[in-house]
Design an enzyme around this catalytic site. Sequence first.
Site, short mmCIF file in Angstrom:
data_model
loop_
_atom_site.label_atom_id
_atom_site.label_comp_id
_atom_site.label_asym_id
_atom_site.label_seq_id
_atom_site.Cartn_x
_atom_site.Cartn_y
_atom_site.Cartn_z
N CYS A 128 -74.09 74.35 31.33
CA CYS A 128 -75.46 74.37 30.83
C CYS A 128 -76.00 75.80 30.87
O CYS A 128 -75.72 76.53 31.81
CB CYS A 128 -76.36 73.50 31.70
SG CYS A 128 -75.74 71.84 32.02
N ILE A 189 -60.50 71.36 31.28
CA ILE A 189 -61.52 72.32 30.90
C ILE A 189 -62.65 71.60 30.16
O ILE A 189 -62.45 70.51 29.60
CB ILE A 189 -60.93 73.43 30.00
CG1 ILE A 189 -60.32 72.82 28.73
CG2 ILE A 189 -59.93 74.26 30.74
CD1 ILE A 189 -59.83 73.83 27.67
N THR A 191 -65.41 72.17 26.92
CA THR A 191 -65.08 72.53 25.54
C THR A 191 -65.04 74.05 25.30
O THR A 191 -65.71 74.81 25.99
CB THR A 191 -66.10 71.92 24.56
OG1 THR A 191 -67.41 72.30 24.98
CG2 THR A 191 -65.99 70.41 24.54
N GLY A 241 -58.65 67.87 28.13
CA GLY A 241 -58.64 68.75 26.96
C GLY A 241 -57.57 68.30 25.98
O GLY A 241 -56.42 68.69 26.10
#
Length: 300
Positions: A128, A189, A191, A241
């Site tokens: 974020c 992970i 994105t 992922g």
Amino acid sequence: MNTKVTIAGVELKNPVMTASGTFGSGAEYSEFYDLGALGAVVTKGVANVPWPGNPTPRIAETRSGMLNAIGLQNPGIDVFVKRDIPFLKQYDTKIIVNVCGKSEEDYCEVVERLAEEPVDLLEINVSCPNVKEGGIAFGQDPKALQHITEQVKKRAKQPVIMKLSPNVTDITVMAKAAEAGGADALSMINTLTGMKIDINRRTFALANKTGGMSGPAVKPVAVRMVYQAANAVKIPIIGMGGITNADDALEFILAGATAVSVGTANFANPYAAKEVAEGIEAYMKKYQVEDIKDLVGAVR
């Protein structure tokens, strides 16, 4: 044959969970199969107040994947506690709550609210934008990552998983920073930042211009990062992922992941996570692997 794995003292019946933001809180998918087939369900990001998310369009298809700029739209912690936790408690699976925020105070408020709730683990989404630091994500600055990890750990009653961003120069620096801050586990992970342009309309495919790229195209990057992090820290890693089947999941496990999350594949195949769990069992039978732990990090 043992498929159980342990993350920060929490035992999962198998190493397969869902990736945050791709499974809601499980209600839609419960119409397809018993969520008890999974080791854990990871919820969509939960903030201290409702977030409207980004303007539309917010999803674009790419070759071997997709871009999303949903902006972590969610109804907030009050609705989540009242509606989603009781729903998930019906199933024999672990509950992992993904927590998002725009400031240290936001994260800590959600973590404190969840302290007395019957959830098993917290996954902290540090991708974020940190409003106080000019918009750079907490997960892109090792000092900020260590600090937010320390602050969350002080207040959390449940074990803390830090979800790492791949949009960094050296993933091992970030993994070590989270570990130094007291993280109990890592998930990785998140994105990769990407962009798509509509050449006919001569404009961006996403209103946000950029979005998070996920799906099969990111898998080789994700496997490499999991391998690097697994060799840099001592805490368990949840790999994700581009996992679409058990073969993909096993790559992550062999690279050093204790567990795996299935994300974008859920959109194309609602049975994806369940099929990954079944496929791992089939692989273990085929190669006479008695314990899943024997596969974790087996490739050096």
